[in-house]
Scaffold this motif. Structure first.
Motif, PDB file in Angstrom:
ATOM      1  N   ASN A   1      31.799  41.935  88.118  1.00  0.00           N
ATOM      2  CA  ASN A   1      30.333  41.604  87.813  1.00  0.00           C
ATOM      3  C   ASN A   1      30.231  41.161  86.339  1.00  0.00           C
ATOM      4  O   ASN A   1      29.124  40.936  85.878  1.00  0.00           O
ATOM      5  N   PHE A   2      31.076  41.193  85.481  1.00  0.00           N
ATOM      6  CA  PHE A   2      30.872  40.749  83.969  1.00  0.00           C
ATOM      7  C   PHE A   2      31.501  39.533  83.881  1.00  0.00           C
ATOM      8  O   PHE A   2      32.765  39.002  84.127  1.00  0.00           O
ATOM      9  N   GLU A   3      30.763  38.652  83.265  1.00  0.00           N
ATOM     10  CA  GLU A   3      30.882  37.299  82.962  1.00  0.00           C
ATOM     11  C   GLU A   3      30.756  37.010  81.734  1.00  0.00           C
ATOM     12  O   GLU A   3      29.752  37.037  80.938  1.00  0.00           O
TER      13      GLU A   3
ATOM     14  N   HIS B   1      33.819  28.485  86.637  1.00  0.00           N
ATOM     15  CA  HIS B   1      34.951  29.261  86.295  1.00  0.00           C
ATOM     16  C   HIS B   1      34.703  30.604  85.930  1.00  0.00           C
ATOM     17  O   HIS B   1      35.478  31.376  85.660  1.00  0.00           O
ATOM     18  N   GLY B   2      33.353  31.033  86.142  1.00  0.00           N
ATOM     19  CA  GLY B   2      33.143  32.601  85.975  1.00  0.00           C
ATOM     20  C   GLY B   2      32.763  32.889  84.535  1.00  0.00           C
ATOM     21  O   GLY B   2      32.512  33.935  84.204  1.00  0.00           O
ATOM     22  N   TYR B   3      32.275  31.837  83.799  1.00  0.00           N
ATOM     23  CA  TYR B   3      31.682  32.217  82.295  1.00  0.00           C
ATOM     24  C   TYR B   3      30.161  31.999  82.301  1.00  0.00           C
ATOM     25  O   TYR B   3      29.721  30.939  83.085  1.00  0.00           O
TER      26      TYR B   3
ATOM     27  N   ARG C   1      40.612  21.683  82.094  1.00  0.00           N
ATOM     28  CA  ARG C   1      41.647  22.610  82.431  1.00  0.00           C
ATOM     29  C   ARG C   1      42.364  23.176  81.241  1.00  0.00           C
ATOM     30  O   ARG C   1      42.618  24.385  81.253  1.00  0.00           O
ATOM     31  N   GLU C   2      42.689  22.467  80.466  1.00  0.00           N
ATOM     32  CA  GLU C   2      43.517  22.596  79.255  1.00  0.00           C
ATOM     33  C   GLU C   2      42.547  23.728  78.255  1.00  0.00           C
ATOM     34  O   GLU C   2      43.145  24.613  77.828  1.00  0.00           O
ATOM     35  N   LEU C   3      41.435  23.324  78.264  1.00  0.00           N
ATOM     36  CA  LEU C   3      40.415  24.170  77.441  1.00  0.00           C
ATOM     37  C   LEU C   3      40.203  25.089  77.900  1.00  0.00           C
ATOM     38  O   LEU C   3      40.066  26.458  77.222  1.00  0.00           O
ATOM     39  N   LEU C   4      40.051  25.408  79.193  1.00  0.00           N
ATOM     40  CA  LEU C   4      40.007  26.563  80.029  1.00  0.00           C
ATOM     41  C   LEU C   4      40.923  27.556  79.651  1.00  0.00           C
ATOM     42  O   LEU C   4      40.906  28.646  79.635  1.00  0.00           O
ATOM     43  N   ALA C   5      42.241  27.168  79.935  1.00  0.00           N
ATOM     44  CA  ALA C   5      43.569  27.969  79.475  1.00  0.00           C
ATOM     45  C   ALA C   5      43.435  28.377  78.185  1.00  0.00           C
ATOM     46  O   ALA C   5      43.689  29.651  77.825  1.00  0.00           O
ATOM     47  N   ARG C   6      42.940  27.556  77.235  1.00  0.00           N
ATOM     48  CA  ARG C   6      42.919  28.099  75.666  1.00  0.00           C
ATOM     49  C   ARG C   6      41.882  29.137  75.633  1.00  0.00           C
ATOM     50  O   ARG C   6      41.904  30.085  74.813  1.00  0.00           O
ATOM     51  N   ILE C   7      40.595  28.977  76.077  1.00  0.00           N
ATOM     52  CA  ILE C   7      39.617  29.857  76.120  1.00  0.00           C
ATOM     53  C   ILE C   7      40.049  31.303  76.749  1.00  0.00           C
ATOM     54  O   ILE C   7      39.933  32.451  75.956  1.00  0.00           O
ATOM     55  N   ARG C   8      40.759  31.289  77.715  1.00  0.00           N
ATOM     56  CA  ARG C   8      41.441  32.590  78.209  1.00  0.00           C
ATOM     57  C   ARG C   8      42.243  33.111  77.435  1.00  0.00           C
ATOM     58  O   ARG C   8      42.424  34.347  77.181  1.00  0.00           O
ATOM     59  N   ALA C   9      43.195  32.318  76.769  1.00  0.00           N
ATOM     60  CA  ALA C   9      44.555  33.053  75.838  1.00  0.00           C
ATOM     61  C   ALA C   9      43.446  33.358  74.543  1.00  0.00           C
ATOM     62  O   ALA C   9      43.690  34.642  74.304  1.00  0.00           O
ATOM     63  N   VAL C  10      42.454  32.807  74.160  1.00  0.00           N
ATOM     64  CA  VAL C  10      41.731  33.411  72.776  1.00  0.00           C
ATOM     65  C   VAL C  10      41.159  34.602  73.435  1.00  0.00           C
ATOM     66  O   VAL C  10      41.240  35.822  72.412  1.00  0.00           O
ATOM     67  N   LEU C  11      40.378  34.663  74.183  1.00  0.00           N
ATOM     68  CA  LEU C  11      39.890  36.110  74.811  1.00  0.00           C
ATOM     69  C   LEU C  11      40.778  37.182  74.908  1.00  0.00           C
ATOM     70  O   LEU C  11      40.472  38.158  74.668  1.00  0.00           O
TER      71      LEU C  11
END
Length: 238
Positions: A4-6, A29-31, A111-121
């Motif tokens: 439940n955390f976004e 995508h959950g943000y 989709r590439e930006l999403l992958a980069r966001i996940r990697a940075v976080l």
């Protein structure tokens, strides 16, 4: 992170046809997304609530993205991904030297930006906003740091010690982020604190008795494997 955390993502871009579709894409995508058309709007938004990562366009009217990146990455230690139409190597290096965690060239694949966001976080340390001085609401309660108290949903007040109030404020500064015992101790007691000090655990135990429906099964301040704690709640100004 709990289901439940976004994480909250700040998108700063003067092009409405970029920031709004990107915000919608990330929400799917959950943000949670916060949108700003320029640096001034972004700074005003950040005064009201913390975010976990900022996506910033480099070329904006007024204060440009590099200046905003320097402030957010330096002062707030906030993870930053820069967006730019410039393809020059020197521009990318300049952004990274100012503290950006990544650099994406326009036009980009979301989709590439999403992958980069996940990697940075995943690799970013907890980004701590400057300590808030005003009341904040979470889980149906209001923390009043000036009065060292909690105001419950029906108006009842619960007194906090100075240590409890300060520790709760640290969690409210970084909702959803795992804070290690060592990090909490450093922020609470200063760098001279000893690594084996049990101050953090003792204060959190007392806080749980005051804010948790069942302190033996905490749902707000949860223990994370590896020696950390996390606040599972949305935080906002009352």
């Amino acid at each position: 992170m709990s289901d439940n955390f976004e994480p909250r993502i700040l998108i700063v871009d003067d092009a409405r046809d970029i920031r709004e579709p990107l915000g919608q894409f990330l929400r799917r995508h959950g943000y949670r997304t916060r949108l700003a058309a320029d640096a001034a709007e972004a700074r005003a938004l950040l005064m009201r609530e913390p975010v976990h990562l900022a996506i910033i366009d480099v070329m904006m009217p007024g204060e440009d993205g590099l200046s905003l990146c320097r402030a957010l990455a330096g002062e707030r230690r906030l993870p930053v991904i820069l967006l730019t139409a410039r393809t020059g190597h020197d521009d990318r290096v300049a952004g990274l030297e100012l503290g950006a965690d990544d650099y994406v060239i326009k036009p980009f694949d979301p989709r590439e930006l999403l992958a980069r966001i996940r990697a940075v976080l995943r690799r970013a340390p907890p980004a701590m906003a400057p300590p808030a001085t005003g009341p904040r609401r979470f889980a149906g309660m209001i923390h009043d740091p000036g009065g060292q108290r909690l105001i419950l949903s029906l108006g009842q007040e619960v007194a906090l010690t100075s240590g409890e109030s300060r520790m709760l404020g640290l969690f409210l500064d970084a909702p959803g982020q795992v804070l290690s015992r060592a990090r909490l101790l450093e922020l609470h007691a200063g760098r001279e604190a000893r690594a084996y000090d049990r101050t953090v655990d003792n204060i959190i135990s007392r806080l749980r008795r005051k804010i948790e429906p069942d302190p033996r099964a905490p749902r707000l301040i949860v223990t994370e494997w590896g020696g950390g704690y996390r606040l599972v709640a949305e935080v906002e100004a009352p």
